[in-house]
Design an enzyme around this catalytic site. Structure first.
Site, PDB file in Angstrom:
ATOM      1  N   ASP A 129       0.871  -1.164   0.000  1.00 59.39           N
ATOM      2  CA  ASP A 129       0.000   0.000   0.000  1.00 59.39           C
ATOM      3  C   ASP A 129       0.916   1.225   0.000  1.00 59.39           C
ATOM      4  O   ASP A 129       2.107   1.110   0.367  1.00 59.39           O
ATOM      5  CB  ASP A 129      -0.893  -0.020   1.248  1.00 59.39           C
TER       6      ASP A 129
ATOM      7  N   ASP B 125      -0.156   5.242   0.643  1.00 63.11           N
ATOM      8  CA  ASP B 125      -0.438   6.250   1.671  1.00 63.11           C
ATOM      9  C   ASP B 125      -0.329   5.620   3.064  1.00 63.11           C
ATOM     10  O   ASP B 125      -0.977   4.622   3.351  1.00 63.11           O
ATOM     11  CB  ASP B 125      -1.876   6.788   1.516  1.00 63.11           C
TER      12      ASP B 125
END
Lengths: 308, 308
Positions: B29, B31
């Site tokens: 991932d 952010d």
């Protein structure tokens, strides 16, 4: 089971006559009951005016926040209903009452809402900001750093055609302070208009802000009892001789049940008789009306009989 | 109990070394894992580049729909990460893939979303409308009668700073046709920025449209497995030698669990170790990571050891 079987009874003939003679105060929802959009339900104004003519009191309880008391009295008059502003308990007016008298707000409101809400807040002496369009400027960093008014102590969400991402962002910033009140006028998901047309209701706006804020709003409108409480406080009534007339089981009928008054579903609006029977069969009795009619105009013959 | 006890283990020392040697493919991932806003997590780029240097494959799986694959590769490069567009599986790109290859859409998309989504739809040959500001005109009757494009067969909701009441109204009108697809890029409620600042996420927009439409959107992003399925389909991988690295239990870790791969929580973003332990104690094991680190940079020593 007995209790369930005695609910959801069609009002007609002799039963209507006896029902009307047992009632002093009639609380009417408006959209879907007295009108759809700008068209009055045929016979509805004759009924309402006849009820008042025969000495009964009538109040208008509406979740719709797009009109002040005076605007509602105007619309009612235009469509043939006898009405005074003081008989109207809409969520624009009652939200202002709640903030002033119940929450005793000391500070400003950040308002997601239209002109009527703004006017009712003003009339109650509550300073507020946020009304009107809020155009997008800049990028994410700018939105995170939007200027905030340190005097804001409440966020109010009502119907607002200028609802936008910027408004959700501002609301989120205020609501990150757990002491900031979070009020919704109502959570109706759709607004029904003439000819079966529909537009998104205030509930859509409320859910967006709730999702951002990770908080649930306190709701002024039906099915909560606050509108009813306002009628009781300002005008008084005998619950045993009062009926709530509405077209929605999950707002109007649920509120009547909560308040311990009788309930009458009219089938000119949102909910169907099948919806009511389904709740009856599943035992959700607070959502089942005591009585139903196809239209409030169905009560006209009983009223005429009573008067004669 | 044994299974629960063996989860949520801190990765360090010898365990990190053994872990890295058991992995061929790392799904990151972005952010909250590799950066917050425009600031890279210290040491994260060294780790990612080191993993690739030691022969491991890296893919970027992000729910954020505001960038195309190329834009993500640019941002990754700017922050020091080695990245190619083909390694990025974001919801803008994967939504376009879903509509073209899975739903085999024949018709147009009404898009609530920004330029990146529009570009990825275009690249996939999917005609669409609705991008940009949609100013309010007229009143309720006009909104109920807004013009509709009869070729629209899908409504897509992604991040859109021009999100507005008019857009919800248009979406409602299209979604009243039960054959119209309803797709959301993701349902994250907030977008975390630098310095703990936050703005509303796409989930707020999705909930507003769902509330109006009385329908649930089909969600492309994590925790659903579609981003992972896209990596598998385009690039292939061995699930037993793959790990999902993320900062959110309810998206990244849940997706990893669903896909049967190992999961690693990093504490530089949304979820805390306490959150993970609470899920562990309540038995919600699909939300509990196999391992955790304070930051992905904690794996650097094990990587250097491995290489030496």
């Amino acid at each position: 089971m007995n209790m369930a079987a005695s609910k959801c009874v069609r009002l007609n003939g002799e039963l209507s006559r006896r029902f009307l003679s047992s009632v002093d105060t009639v609380l009417f929802d408006c959209d879907g009951v007295l009108w759809r959009g700008d068209e009055a339900v045929p016979g509805a104004s004759e009924l309402v005016n006849g009820l008042k003519g025969s000495g009964k009191r009538v109040f208008y309880l509406t979740n719709n926040s797009t009109k002040t008391r005076a605007m509602y009295a105007d619309k009612l008059g235009r469509l043939g209903f006898s009405a005074e502003p003081g008989e109207v308990f809409g969520t624009a007016y009652c939200t202002a009452l709640y903030l002033r008298d119940t929450a005793r707000l000391r500070g400003k409101v950040f308002l997601i809402g239209g002109g009527a809400l703004s006017q009712e807040l003003e009339a109650a002496g509550i300073p507020h900001l946020g009304q009107g369009a809020d155009p997008v400027t800049g990028g994410m960093k700018d939105w995170a750093a939007l200027s905030r008014d340190p005097e804001v102590r409440a966020v109010v969400v009502g119907f607002d055609e200028h609802f936008s991402y910027m408004k959700v962002t501002r609301a989120l910033h205020y609501l990150q302070d757990p002491d900031c009140l979070f009020i919704a006028t109502n959570t109706d998901t759709r607004l029904p208009l003439e000819g079966g047309q529909t537009i998104p209701g205030t509930g859509c706006l409320v859910r967006a802000v709730e999702t951002a804020a990770h908080r649930k709003a306190q709701v002024i409108g039906k099915p909560n009892s606050f509108l009813y409480d306002c009628v009781v406080k300002e005008c008084g009534l005998d619950p045993s001789r009062t009926v709530m007339v509405g077209d929605r089981l999950d707002t109007d009928i649920q509120m009547g049940s909560t308040c311990g008054i009788r309930t009458l579903l009219t089938l000119t609006g949102f909910s169907s008789l099948e919806d009511a029977k389904a709740y009856q069969n599943s035992g959700s009795l607070s959502l089942v009306p005591d009585f139903y009619v196809d239209s409030v105009a169905d009560l006209l013959p009983a009223l005429t009989n009573n008067a004669s």
